[in-house]
Design a protein around this motif. Structure first.
Motif, short mmCIF file in Angstrom:
data_model
loop_
_atom_site.label_atom_id
_atom_site.label_comp_id
_atom_site.label_asym_id
_atom_site.label_seq_id
_atom_site.Cartn_x
_atom_site.Cartn_y
_atom_site.Cartn_z
N UNK A 284 52.38 -12.02 70.83
CA UNK A 284 52.84 -13.27 70.23
C UNK A 284 52.58 -13.22 68.72
N UNK A 285 53.44 -13.88 67.96
CA UNK A 285 53.37 -13.76 66.51
C UNK A 285 52.51 -14.82 65.83
N UNK A 286 52.22 -15.90 66.52
CA UNK A 286 51.57 -17.04 65.87
C UNK A 286 50.07 -16.81 65.71
N UNK A 287 49.67 -16.47 64.49
CA UNK A 287 48.26 -16.23 64.20
C UNK A 287 47.43 -17.51 64.31
N UNK A 288 48.07 -18.67 64.19
CA UNK A 288 47.32 -19.92 64.18
C UNK A 288 46.91 -20.38 65.57
N UNK A 289 47.45 -19.75 66.61
CA UNK A 289 47.13 -20.14 67.99
C UNK A 289 46.21 -19.16 68.70
N UNK A 323 45.05 -21.62 52.62
CA UNK A 323 45.68 -22.44 53.65
C UNK A 323 47.17 -22.64 53.37
N UNK A 324 47.52 -22.96 52.12
CA UNK A 324 48.92 -23.20 51.80
C UNK A 324 49.76 -21.93 51.95
N UNK A 325 49.15 -20.78 51.67
CA UNK A 325 49.88 -19.52 51.82
C UNK A 325 50.11 -19.18 53.29
N UNK A 326 49.20 -19.58 54.15
CA UNK A 326 49.39 -19.36 55.58
C UNK A 326 50.61 -20.11 56.09
N UNK A 327 50.89 -21.26 55.47
CA UNK A 327 52.03 -22.06 55.90
C UNK A 327 53.34 -21.54 55.34
N UNK A 328 53.28 -20.90 54.17
CA UNK A 328 54.49 -20.44 53.50
C UNK A 328 55.02 -19.13 54.06
#
Length: 341
Positions: A284-289, A323-328
């Motif tokens: 899975x690609x989502x690092x945030x999960x 944090x902002x770069x993780x979203x971009x």
């Protein structure tokens, strides 16, 4: 006069029985340094003769209870991994495994709850030099120290020895998360575990339904509560290997999970979402999960080590982002790489 004689006789008989019982307890307690007596009333030992089971466990796994007590989270729950010396050599699997706890988000605290079960003396010696809670699980007549290639005879013996050992942990009254050492811990997995299930297990491939028995299970990560149902289940699971010679525990579980015997046990089984409990079979690609990542669908120690090192580097690069770069930007796992071959 006759009634008084009966009363005195009854008192004497009761005193005699109490004296004999006390003598037995003292003799047993003296022979059991880990205070096995405290296990005997446990619900998890209600199957069969708890006294006999307790004595057998003490003889087979000396010192285990004291190690589990030290690693206890406070609710009789521990984290367990098993390995042999091939996975315990310096700069090998165990080092990457422990490093993931240190680099994960809030996972380093779980090292206090981790019991590393070594399958040979050399692995145990290495464990004691790098970790606090180590237990040696010897198997008479078998040397597990070398690399055991997937599905070889010694590999299968090692896998079934593990199931037998985990059943004993349940019988001692301890719930556990079992994790293979080729699983990287990046976040707290308890946040995504059901509170009402007896047995929860990772998947090679997840179909979106946590109760669907058709999910393809992976035995490398599971959370098991200690109770009569899970003890009975692990006994059934272990005994089933005789019906499927040449198969490892994961394959056998995939066969028996549909059986009526398990339904009659009342076992509540859940399958874990690969979005949170991922692996190379279904990355899975989502690092945030992601909570854990497993080097499954991959054969060979060197191959696993190569891709797990890449994985840890990718994770550290993600953590270094603001944090902002993780979203971009959407980080990508470079793995599986060699494990694709």
């Amino acid at each position: 006069m006759c009634g008084m004689w009966r009363t005195r006789s009854s008192v004497l008989i009761l005193l005699f029985v109490a004296l004999i019982s006390l003598t037995c307890v003292i003799l047993f307690y003296t022979a059991s340094p880990n205070q096995l007596i405290k296990w005997l009333p446990a619900k998890s030992l209600s199957l069969g003769n708890s006294w006999a089971r307790g004595i057998k466990l003490m003889k087979e796994y000396p010192e285990l209870d004291s190690i589990l007590q030290k690693a206890d989270m406070g609710n009789k729950t521990v984290i367990i991994t098993t390995l042999n010396y091939a996975w315990a050599t310096p700069d090998s699997m165990i080092d990457l495994f422990l490093e993931s706890f240190h680099t994960g988000e809030g996972t380093s605290r779980f090292l206090n709850n981790l019991v590393i079960v070594s399958l040979d003396q050399k692995a145990y010696n290495r464990c004691t030099s790098i970790h606090s809670h180590c237990f040696i699980l010897k198997t008479k007549g078998i040397d597990f120290s070398g690399e055991k290639r997937f599905m070889t005879d010694d590999y299968l013996k090692m896998m079934w020895r593990r199931i037998e050992f985990l059943r004993a942990v349940l019988e001692m009254g301890y719930s556990f998360i079992f994790t293979d050492a080729d699983i990287m811990w990046f976040r707290n997995p308890f946040d995504h575990l059901a509170t009402d299930a007896d047995f929860q297990i990772a998947c090679d491939r997840y179909n979106g339904n946590p109760t669907d028995l058709n999910n393809a299970v992976n035995g490398g990560f599971n959370y098991v509560k200690s109770n009569d149902r899970t003890i009975q289940f692990y006994r059934y699971w272990y005994s089933s290997h005789k019906l499927y010679p040449g198969k490892h525990d994961q394959d056998v579980l995939n066969y028996i999970k549909h059986n009526e015997e398990i339904r009659k046990m009342g076992l509540s089984m859940r399958f874990l979402d690969t979005s949170y409990f991922g692996g190379f079979c279904e990355p899975r690609k989502d690092f945030t999960k992601i909570c854990t990542m497993h080097a499954n669908c991959c054969v060979g120690l060197k191959t696993k080590l190569h891709d797990l090192r890449l994985m840890l580097t990718d994770w550290k690069n993600f953590q270094s982002l603001a944090i902002q770069d993780r979203l971009l930007q959407e980080p990508l796992w470079r793995t599986p790489m060699q494990c694709k071959i």
